[in-house]
Design a protein around this motif. Structure first.
Motif, PDB file in Angstrom:
ATOM      1  N   LYS A  13       0.814  -1.221   0.000  1.00  0.00           N
ATOM      2  CA  LYS A  13       0.000   0.000   0.000  1.00  0.00           C
ATOM      3  C   LYS A  13       0.849   1.273   0.000  1.00  0.00           C
ATOM      4  CE  LYS A  13      -4.109  -1.904   2.162  1.00  0.00           C
ATOM      5  NZ  LYS A  13      -4.992  -1.911   3.341  1.00  0.00           N
ATOM      6  N   LEU A  14       2.143   1.140   0.312  1.00  0.00           N
ATOM      7  CA  LEU A  14       3.007   2.327   0.343  1.00  0.00           C
ATOM      8  C   LEU A  14       3.261   2.836  -1.077  1.00  0.00           C
ATOM      9  CD1 LEU A  14       5.795   1.413   2.930  1.00  0.00           C
ATOM     10  CD2 LEU A  14       4.060   3.193   3.162  1.00  0.00           C
ATOM     11  N   SER A  15       3.376   4.147  -1.187  1.00  0.00           N
ATOM     12  CA  SER A  15       3.767   4.748  -2.461  1.00  0.00           C
ATOM     13  C   SER A  15       5.254   4.477  -2.696  1.00  0.00           C
ATOM     14  CB  SER A  15       3.520   6.262  -2.407  1.00  0.00           C
ATOM     15  OG  SER A  15       4.396   6.843  -1.454  1.00  0.00           O
ATOM     16  N   GLY A  16       5.736   4.812  -3.863  1.00  0.00           N
ATOM     17  CA  GLY A  16       7.168   4.672  -4.144  1.00  0.00           C
ATOM     18  C   GLY A  16       7.997   5.507  -3.182  1.00  0.00           C
ATOM     19  N   GLU A  17       7.529   6.725  -2.892  1.00  0.00           N
ATOM     20  CA  GLU A  17       8.222   7.594  -1.944  1.00  0.00           C
ATOM     21  C   GLU A  17       8.212   6.969  -0.547  1.00  0.00           C
ATOM     22  OE1 GLU A  17       6.178  11.192  -0.852  1.00  0.00           O
ATOM     23  OE2 GLU A  17       8.066  12.216  -0.427  1.00  0.00           O
ATOM     24  N   GLY A  18       7.095   6.401  -0.161  1.00  0.00           N
ATOM     25  CA  GLY A  18       6.991   5.767   1.152  1.00  0.00           C
ATOM     26  C   GLY A  18       7.932   4.587   1.292  1.00  0.00           C
ATOM     27  N   ARG A  19       8.034   3.783   0.225  1.00  0.00           N
ATOM     28  CA  ARG A  19       8.964   2.651   0.254  1.00  0.00           C
ATOM     29  C   ARG A  19      10.410   3.138   0.348  1.00  0.00           C
ATOM     30  NH1 ARG A  19       6.270  -1.254  -4.355  1.00  0.00           N
ATOM     31  NH2 ARG A  19       4.344  -1.598  -3.201  1.00  0.00           N
ATOM     32  N   ILE A  21      11.488   5.983   1.645  1.00  0.00           N
ATOM     33  CA  ILE A  21      11.702   6.520   2.992  1.00  0.00           C
ATOM     34  C   ILE A  21      11.850   5.376   3.994  1.00  0.00           C
ATOM     35  CG2 ILE A  21      10.573   7.785   4.874  1.00  0.00           C
ATOM     36  CD1 ILE A  21       9.478   9.709   2.713  1.00  0.00           C
ATOM     37  N   PHE A  22      11.032   4.334   3.850  1.00  0.00           N
ATOM     38  CA  PHE A  22      11.125   3.192   4.761  1.00  0.00           C
ATOM     39  C   PHE A  22      12.497   2.529   4.652  1.00  0.00           C
ATOM     40  CE2 PHE A  22      10.723  -1.204   6.005  1.00  0.00           C
ATOM     41  CZ  PHE A  22      10.092  -1.092   7.225  1.00  0.00           C
ATOM     42  N   LEU A  23      12.966   2.319   3.423  1.00  0.00           N
ATOM     43  CA  LEU A  23      14.284   1.684   3.238  1.00  0.00           C
ATOM     44  C   LEU A  23      15.405   2.572   3.788  1.00  0.00           C
ATOM     45  CD1 LEU A  23      13.811   0.095  -0.289  1.00  0.00           C
ATOM     46  CD2 LEU A  23      13.850  -1.071   1.929  1.00  0.00           C
ATOM     47  N   LYS A  24      15.306   3.887   3.564  1.00  0.00           N
ATOM     48  CA  LYS A  24      16.307   4.805   4.123  1.00  0.00           C
ATOM     49  C   LYS A  24      16.281   4.750   5.653  1.00  0.00           C
ATOM     50  CE  LYS A  24      16.229   8.216   0.404  1.00  0.00           C
ATOM     51  NZ  LYS A  24      15.786   9.575   0.032  1.00  0.00           N
ATOM     52  N   ALA A  25      15.097   4.660   6.214  1.00  0.00           N
ATOM     53  CA  ALA A  25      14.970   4.584   7.674  1.00  0.00           C
ATOM     54  C   ALA A  25      15.634   3.321   8.204  1.00  0.00           C
ATOM     55  CB  ALA A  25      13.497   4.633   8.082  1.00  0.00           C
ATOM     56  N   ALA A  26      15.382   2.193   7.552  1.00  0.00           N
ATOM     57  CA  ALA A  26      15.951   0.919   8.013  1.00  0.00           C
ATOM     58  C   ALA A  26      17.481   0.951   7.916  1.00  0.00           C
ATOM     59  CB  ALA A  26      15.378  -0.233   7.194  1.00  0.00           C
ATOM     60  N   VAL A  27      18.005   1.430   6.799  1.00  0.00           N
ATOM     61  CA  VAL A  27      19.468   1.491   6.623  1.00  0.00           C
ATOM     62  C   VAL A  27      20.078   2.467   7.635  1.00  0.00           C
ATOM     63  CG1 VAL A  27      21.308   2.193   5.034  1.00  0.00           C
ATOM     64  CG2 VAL A  27      19.408   0.774   4.205  1.00  0.00           C
ATOM     65  N   SER A  28      19.444   3.616   7.816  1.00  0.00           N
ATOM     66  CA  SER A  28      19.950   4.606   8.780  1.00  0.00           C
ATOM     67  C   SER A  28      20.000   4.026  10.195  1.00  0.00           C
ATOM     68  CB  SER A  28      19.068   5.862   8.783  1.00  0.00           C
ATOM     69  OG  SER A  28      19.095   6.488   7.535  1.00  0.00           O
ATOM     70  N   LEU A  29      18.947   3.332  10.584  1.00  0.00           N
ATOM     71  CA  LEU A  29      18.911   2.743  11.927  1.00  0.00           C
ATOM     72  C   LEU A  29      20.035   1.733  12.129  1.00  0.00           C
ATOM     73  CD1 LEU A  29      15.062   2.316  12.279  1.00  0.00           C
ATOM     74  CD2 LEU A  29      16.505   3.612  13.863  1.00  0.00           C
ATOM     75  N   GLU A  63       3.042  15.968   6.225  1.00  0.00           N
ATOM     76  CA  GLU A  63       2.739  14.590   5.798  1.00  0.00           C
ATOM     77  C   GLU A  63       4.028  13.787   5.616  1.00  0.00           C
ATOM     78  OE1 GLU A  63       1.277  13.303   1.627  1.00  0.00           O
ATOM     79  OE2 GLU A  63      -0.518  13.664   2.831  1.00  0.00           O
ATOM     80  N   ARG A  64       5.028  14.404   4.998  1.00  0.00           N
ATOM     81  CA  ARG A  64       6.302  13.697   4.784  1.00  0.00           C
ATOM     82  C   ARG A  64       7.039  13.496   6.106  1.00  0.00           C
ATOM     83  NH1 ARG A  64      10.572  13.717   0.045  1.00  0.00           N
ATOM     84  NH2 ARG A  64      12.180  12.583   1.148  1.00  0.00           N
ATOM     85  N   ILE A  65       6.972  14.485   6.998  1.00  0.00           N
ATOM     86  CA  ILE A  65       7.590  14.317   8.323  1.00  0.00           C
ATOM     87  C   ILE A  65       6.921  13.153   9.053  1.00  0.00           C
ATOM     88  CG2 ILE A  65       7.837  15.383  10.604  1.00  0.00           C
ATOM     89  CD1 ILE A  65       8.260  18.068   9.121  1.00  0.00           C
ATOM     90  N   ASP A  66       5.589  13.111   9.008  1.00  0.00           N
ATOM     91  CA  ASP A  66       4.857  12.023   9.669  1.00  0.00           C
ATOM     92  C   ASP A  66       5.218  10.669   9.055  1.00  0.00           C
ATOM     93  OD1 ASP A  66       3.642  13.933  11.251  1.00  0.00           O
ATOM     94  OD2 ASP A  66       1.758  13.938  10.123  1.00  0.00           O
ATOM     95  N   LEU A  67       5.353  10.626   7.732  1.00  0.00           N
ATOM     96  CA  LEU A  67       5.715   9.381   7.049  1.00  0.00           C
ATOM     97  C   LEU A  67       7.120   8.944   7.462  1.00  0.00           C
ATOM     98  CD1 LEU A  67       5.081   7.175   4.953  1.00  0.00           C
ATOM     99  CD2 LEU A  67       5.987   8.733   3.195  1.00  0.00           C
ATOM    100  N   THR A  68       8.037   9.883   7.574  1.00  0.00           N
ATOM    101  CA  THR A  68       9.414   9.558   7.984  1.00  0.00           C
ATOM    102  C   THR A  68       9.433   9.017   9.413  1.00  0.00           C
ATOM    103  OG1 THR A  68      10.272  11.257   6.496  1.00  0.00           O
ATOM    104  CG2 THR A  68      11.739  10.501   8.258  1.00  0.00           C
ATOM    105  N   VAL A  69       8.720   9.675  10.311  1.00  0.00           N
ATOM    106  CA  VAL A  69       8.659   9.224  11.710  1.00  0.00           C
ATOM    107  C   VAL A  69       8.030   7.826  11.786  1.00  0.00           C
ATOM    108  CG1 VAL A  69       7.575   9.683  13.946  1.00  0.00           C
ATOM    109  CG2 VAL A  69       8.689  11.541  12.686  1.00  0.00           C
ATOM    110  N   TRP A  70       6.952   7.617  11.038  1.00  0.00           N
ATOM    111  CA  TRP A  70       6.311   6.294  11.001  1.00  0.00           C
ATOM    112  C   TRP A  70       7.304   5.248  10.486  1.00  0.00           C
ATOM    113  CZ3 TRP A  70       5.798   3.190   6.728  1.00  0.00           C
ATOM    114  CH2 TRP A  70       5.102   2.008   6.926  1.00  0.00           C
ATOM    115  N   ALA A  71       8.020   5.575   9.409  1.00  0.00           N
ATOM    116  CA  ALA A  71       8.962   4.620   8.814  1.00  0.00           C
ATOM    117  C   ALA A  71      10.053   4.245   9.810  1.00  0.00           C
ATOM    118  CB  ALA A  71       9.570   5.208   7.542  1.00  0.00           C
ATOM    119  N   ILE A  72      10.575   5.221  10.536  1.00  0.00           N
ATOM    120  CA  ILE A  72      11.633   4.942  11.518  1.00  0.00           C
ATOM    121  C   ILE A  72      11.098   4.063  12.642  1.00  0.00           C
ATOM    122  CG2 ILE A  72      13.123   6.003  13.273  1.00  0.00           C
ATOM    123  CD1 ILE A  72      13.333   8.416  11.246  1.00  0.00           C
ATOM    124  N   ASP A  73       9.948   4.404  13.183  1.00  0.00           N
ATOM    125  CA  ASP A  73       9.365   3.590  14.260  1.00  0.00           C
ATOM    126  C   ASP A  73       9.057   2.175  13.785  1.00  0.00           C
ATOM    127  OD1 ASP A  73       9.406   4.950  16.658  1.00  0.00           O
ATOM    128  OD2 ASP A  73       7.523   5.986  16.271  1.00  0.00           O
TER     129      ASP A  73
END
Length: 146
Positions: A13-19, A21-29, A63-73
């Protein structure tokens, strides 16, 4: 199996941008956690400061800040390692490094009945965007990580 299917459904269900951001969050963590574990703190702090040093600032939509925070969590909860408040706050600070008025705060819980407990969180214009806590807990800010 149900949880795995839930995550696959959510991923689809994630957009390309959401995916992305999620991958960047996982790698960053993972990189932040590794850096915190293997580097002396002073070295990690200088390296992190260098990586986050951005001469330009840019407003990003809420919206993008919220998506980034969600992706990191979400990534922190899915990755097979313990990723508590500090790696999450550092990843937030890194991924949103161009956002003006973003600060990483370090504090201690004010409760004489408990042992020492520290917490890290990220604020934007004084509002907590990562690392929120219940109203029954009170943290005293002791350091702002710049």
């Amino acid at each position: 199996m149900g949880t795995f299917k839930h995550h696959i459904t959510k991923w689809n269900k994630l957009s390309g941008e959401g995916r992305a951001i999620f991958l960047k969050a996982a790698v960053s963590l993972v990189l932040i956690k590794t850096g915190l574990m293997v580097l002396p703190f002073g070295t990690f702090r200088k390296l992190f400061h260098w990586l986050c040093n951005s001469k330009s600032t840019r407003e990003i939509s809420q919206e993008r800040i919220d998506l980034t925070v969600w992706a990191i969590d979400t990534a922190a909860n899915l990755l097979p390692m313990e990723l508590l408040c500090l790696p999450r706050a550092l990843a937030t600070k890194y991924l949103l490094r161009k956002v003006p008025a973003l600060t990483l705060e370090i504090g201690i819980e004010v409760n004489p009945a408990k042992k020492f407990e520290a917490h890290a969180w990220v604020e934007k214009n004084g509002s907590v965007i990562m690392g929120n806590w219940p109203e029954s807990v009170l943290y005293q800010r002791i350091w702002v990580w710049k």
